[in-house]
Design an enzyme around this catalytic site. Structure first.
Site, PDB file in Angstrom:
ATOM      1  N   GLY A  91       3.340  -1.515  -3.332  1.00 48.45           N
ATOM      2  CA  GLY A  91       4.518  -2.065  -2.654  1.00 48.45           C
ATOM      3  C   GLY A  91       5.791  -1.402  -3.134  1.00 48.45           C
ATOM      4  O   GLY A  91       5.800  -0.616  -4.081  1.00 48.45           O
ATOM      5  N   GLY A  93       8.313  -1.120  -5.205  1.00 48.46           N
ATOM      6  CA  GLY A  93       8.675  -1.646  -6.516  1.00 48.46           C
ATOM      7  C   GLY A  93      10.112  -1.371  -6.895  1.00 48.46           C
ATOM      8  O   GLY A  93      10.671  -2.016  -7.784  1.00 48.46           O
ATOM      9  N   ARG A  94      10.675  -0.375  -6.258  1.00 49.84           N
ATOM     10  CA  ARG A  94      12.089  -0.083  -6.557  1.00 49.84           C
ATOM     11  C   ARG A  94      12.815   0.436  -5.328  1.00 49.84           C
ATOM     12  O   ARG A  94      13.852   1.087  -5.433  1.00 49.84           O
ATOM     13  CB  ARG A  94      12.193   0.919  -7.681  1.00 49.84           C
ATOM     14  CG  ARG A  94      11.424   2.192  -7.411  1.00 49.84           C
ATOM     15  CD  ARG A  94      11.854   3.209  -8.390  1.00 49.84           C
ATOM     16  NE  ARG A  94      10.919   4.308  -8.414  1.00 49.84           N
ATOM     17  CZ  ARG A  94      11.106   5.370  -9.143  1.00 49.84           C
ATOM     18  NH1 ARG A  94      12.175   5.475  -9.879  1.00 49.84           N
ATOM     19  NH2 ARG A  94      10.231   6.343  -9.144  1.00 49.84           N
ATOM     20  N   LYS A 114      16.768   3.415  -3.064  1.00 52.92           N
ATOM     21  CA  LYS A 114      15.700   3.646  -4.041  1.00 52.92           C
ATOM     22  C   LYS A 114      16.311   3.585  -5.423  1.00 52.92           C
ATOM     23  O   LYS A 114      17.198   4.377  -5.743  1.00 52.92           O
ATOM     24  CB  LYS A 114      15.040   5.009  -3.797  1.00 52.92           C
ATOM     25  CG  LYS A 114      13.849   5.267  -4.723  1.00 52.92           C
ATOM     26  CD  LYS A 114      12.998   6.425  -4.232  1.00 52.92           C
ATOM     27  CE  LYS A 114      11.892   6.733  -5.227  1.00 52.92           C
ATOM     28  NZ  LYS A 114      11.073   7.870  -4.791  1.00 52.92           N
ATOM     29  N   ASP A 126      10.946  -1.502 -13.949  1.00 51.36           N
ATOM     30  CA  ASP A 126      12.298  -2.063 -13.904  1.00 51.36           C
ATOM     31  C   ASP A 126      12.999  -1.963 -12.551  1.00 51.36           C
ATOM     32  O   ASP A 126      14.131  -2.410 -12.409  1.00 51.36           O
ATOM     33  CB  ASP A 126      13.169  -1.390 -14.983  1.00 51.36           C
ATOM     34  CG  ASP A 126      13.250   0.118 -14.785  1.00 51.36           C
ATOM     35  OD1 ASP A 126      12.737   0.625 -13.767  1.00 51.36           O
ATOM     36  OD2 ASP A 126      13.834   0.786 -15.660  1.00 51.36           O
ATOM     37  N   GLY A 127      12.353  -1.329 -11.574  1.00 52.34           N
ATOM     38  CA  GLY A 127      12.985  -1.237 -10.263  1.00 52.34           C
ATOM     39  C   GLY A 127      14.119  -0.232 -10.190  1.00 52.34           C
ATOM     40  O   GLY A 127      14.799  -0.135  -9.168  1.00 52.34           O
ATOM     41  N   ARG A 184       3.840   3.617   5.329  1.00 52.12           N
ATOM     42  CA  ARG A 184       2.902   4.560   4.705  1.00 52.12           C
ATOM     43  C   ARG A 184       1.476   4.255   5.129  1.00 52.12           C
ATOM     44  O   ARG A 184       1.195   3.157   5.615  1.00 52.12           O
ATOM     45  CB  ARG A 184       2.979   4.386   3.173  1.00 52.12           C
ATOM     46  CG  ARG A 184       4.363   4.569   2.624  1.00 52.12           C
ATOM     47  CD  ARG A 184       4.669   3.561   1.510  1.00 52.12           C
ATOM     48  NE  ARG A 184       6.090   3.628   1.176  1.00 52.12           N
ATOM     49  CZ  ARG A 184       6.605   4.493   0.323  1.00 52.12           C
ATOM     50  NH1 ARG A 184       5.814   5.303  -0.346  1.00 52.12           N
ATOM     51  NH2 ARG A 184       7.892   4.535   0.112  1.00 52.12           N
ATOM     52  N   ASP A 253      -0.408   6.056  -0.720  1.00 55.50           N
ATOM     53  CA  ASP A 253       0.820   5.271  -0.598  1.00 55.50           C
ATOM     54  C   ASP A 253       2.047   6.183  -0.465  1.00 55.50           C
ATOM     55  O   ASP A 253       3.152   5.689  -0.203  1.00 55.50           O
ATOM     56  CB  ASP A 253       0.998   4.326  -1.797  1.00 55.50           C
ATOM     57  CG  ASP A 253       0.854   5.032  -3.129  1.00 55.50           C
ATOM     58  OD1 ASP A 253      -0.202   5.647  -3.353  1.00 55.50           O
ATOM     59  OD2 ASP A 253       1.789   4.989  -3.930  1.00 55.50           O
ATOM     60  N   ASN A 254       1.855   7.483  -0.629  1.00 53.16           N
ATOM     61  CA  ASN A 254       2.967   8.424  -0.452  1.00 53.16           C
ATOM     62  C   ASN A 254       2.809   9.231   0.829  1.00 53.16           C
ATOM     63  O   ASN A 254       3.478  10.246   1.007  1.00 53.16           O
ATOM     64  CB  ASN A 254       3.053   9.368  -1.654  1.00 53.16           C
ATOM     65  CG  ASN A 254       3.452   8.636  -2.925  1.00 53.16           C
ATOM     66  OD1 ASN A 254       4.063   7.567  -2.862  1.00 53.16           O
ATOM     67  ND2 ASN A 254       3.101   9.187  -4.064  1.00 53.16           N
TER      68      ASN A 254
END
Ligand code: AMP
Ligand code: MG
Length: 499
Positions: A91, A93-94, A114, A126-127, A184, A253-254
């Site tokens: 997901g 994440g950042r 991003k 930490d995002g 994605r 996922d990319n």
């Protein structure tokens, strides 16, 4: 809900898919954000003027310090195969999707921050993003875009005073990533893994409706759509190969559902040619080496098609058969595109009787470059200077990259003979080749120099490099500094997944 102001129209049609697809999340403000670069050309396409981009309001929006009026910020849920293994839930994440901006031409563009702070998918991290990874992503999007390769781009680069913990403490940065969509392969794989066929179908319908609208009413639209995704992915990767680009982390996922280059991490343009070049120091087995990329693209498409197989048929044997045909199409499109791109790089037609000879000449050059550690970009660029006249010597621009001049000479004769057999005209061929063989690519050492400057608070070098990357085919001597092999000390630079 749509919000209109005199300048822009914003909504978030992805967020409207609902809670199974993404989670509402607010960006975490940054301390003392500074706009380091704004992409005026991209802004203009979106209908944002330079004055808009440099306004206090937009700086705050692009930092995540103020909401995008009309937006509905969300983080998407997805899964994915990482280095060949199912990784479960990942997901955004950042990354936080602020919404879509409607451009003056009617096109809708995701604005995604991003590095804007934690989301429900941040897991143990930490995002945030640091300056070096953000500068690298900004540069790469522009480099590929100007090479004509589909990619996400960045609208802005912002740095801030917040300290981010990586191997050491580094300053935070955030980019605003722009693409028609950031969906994605992994978004589909997630619903497949969770046995949520209704959500999977809804996501496919969303993607087709917005991004493959010509298929909306096709009788076999899911099949046609998957076939197109595979074809786009194949074409994308062929274009990477042709400029010596390595993505570095081709996890599913990319992989963009639109066939865009997505998620720039430890990517690299090759300097010295090595077919097995690995740009990511964390990729110990070379899964994502340059020569592996086309096959990995195929494998990734297989994961997507597998996830979507219920959309192809209700009958498992039919599903397998149709999936196979889609993947065979990937292979056909890749081969045809790659062949055409190589021929263009050599200035060859390679048709009819010369077909096999062209294959031999082209393979021979790659072998020779590999043996001589020749610079990929500059060796190809120099081929335009070869004269097809019998016994004419190798131009300096070429021979400089080959220590085995005897072997180069032998190869050159076969190349020249083929050019003569094809009846090629030197001047016409040179012109065409200089439009496809870039002189200026985003070499790692160039990016590294710029990163060090930006970290020290100086963005002039970033602007200069971005300008150079916007004219990759230029012979302007003022840009010579951007068209050099790396200095010996650049060998110490290594890039990994840390970002
Ligand atoms: P990547 O390797 O950048 O494609 O990221 C893989 C996954 O890790 C994605 O789900 C990212 O959102 C997540 N991720 C990477 N870096 C961070 C970070 N600093 N904070 C939160 N999540 C991250
Ligand atoms: Mg990623």
């Amino acid at each position: 809900m749509t919000h209109a102001t005199p300048h822009w129209t914003v909504d978030n049609h992805f967020a409207q898919l609902g809670a199974d697809f993404s989670s509402p999340v607010q960006p975490t403000p940054l301390k003392n954000p500074k706009l380091i670069h704004a992409n005026a050309e991209l802004g203009a396409r979106l209908g944002l003027s330079k004055a808009d981009l440099h306004s206090d309001q937009w700086r705050a929006i692009l930092a995540g310090n103020a909401p995008l009026p009309g937006g509905a910020p969300v983080a998407a849920i997805y899964g994915g195969h990482q280095f060949g293994h199912w990784a479960g839930q990942l997901g955004d994440g950042r990354a936080i999707l602020l919404g879509q901006l409607r451009a003056p031409d009617g096109q809708s563009w995701d604005l995604q921050l991003k590095g804007a702070g934690m989301t429900p998918y941040s897991r143990f991290a930490d995002g945030r993003a640091v300056i070096r990874s953000s500068v690298r992503e900004y540069l790469a999007g522009e480099a590929l875009h100007h090479l004509g390769i589909p990619t996400t781009r960045a609208l802005s680069l912002i740095t801030a005073d917040d300290e981010i913990h990586r191997e050491t403490f580094e300053r935070a940065a955030v980019i605003c990533r722009v693409a028609p969509s950031h969906v994605r392969f992994g978004n589909f794989e997630w619903f497949y893994s969770q046995n949520q066929p209704a959500q999977l179908r809804a996501l496919a319908d969303y993607v087709i409706h917005h991004f493959y609208p010509e298929l909306t009413n096709a009788p076999d639209r899911y099949h046609d759509w998957l076939r197109q995704v595979s074809a786009r992915s194949a074409r994308l990767i062929a274009h990477w190969q042709a400029v010596g680009f390595c993505h570095g982390v081709m996890n599913t996922d990319n992989m963009s559902i639109l066939g865009l280059t997505l998620d720039y991490g430890p990517y690299g343009f090759m300097d010295a040619f090595d077919a097995a070049h690995i740009c990511n120091h964390s990729d110990h087995n070379g899964r994502y080496a340059w020569h592996q990329q086309p096959g990995i693209g195929h494998w990734n498409c297989a994961r997507l098609v597998q996830a979507c197989s219920a959309l192809l048929s209700d009958e498992p044997p039919q599903q397998v058969q149709r999936a196979q045909a889609i993947l065979d199409h990937y292979a056909e499109v890749y081969s045809a595109t790659m062949r055409a791109l190589w021929l263009a790089k050599f200035g060859l037609r390679g048709d009819g009787a010369e077909d096999d000879a062209a294959t031999e000449v082209m393979n021979g050059f790659l072998t020779l470059m590999q043996q001589n550690h020749a610079d990929f970009t500059l060796s190809f660029r120099a081929l335009a200077q070869v004269s097809c006249a019998e016994n004419s010597p190798a131009p300096r621009a070429l021979s400089d990259h080959f220590f085995d001049s005897a072997a180069l000479g032998v190869w050159l004769q076969s190349y020249q003979a083929l050019l003569r057999a094809e009846g090629q005209d030197d001047a016409v061929r040179a012109q065409a080749m200089n439009r496809v063989n870039p002189r200026i690519v985003l070499r790692n050492y160039l990016a590294q120099q710029v990163i060090e400057d930006v970290e020290a608070g100086n963005s002039a070098a970033l602007t200069r490099l971005l300008d150079a990357l916007s004219t990759p085919y230029s012979d302007d001597p003022a840009l010579d500094a951007f068209a050099q092999v790396p200095p010996p000390e650049a060998a110490r630079i290594s890039v990994s997944c840390s970002s």
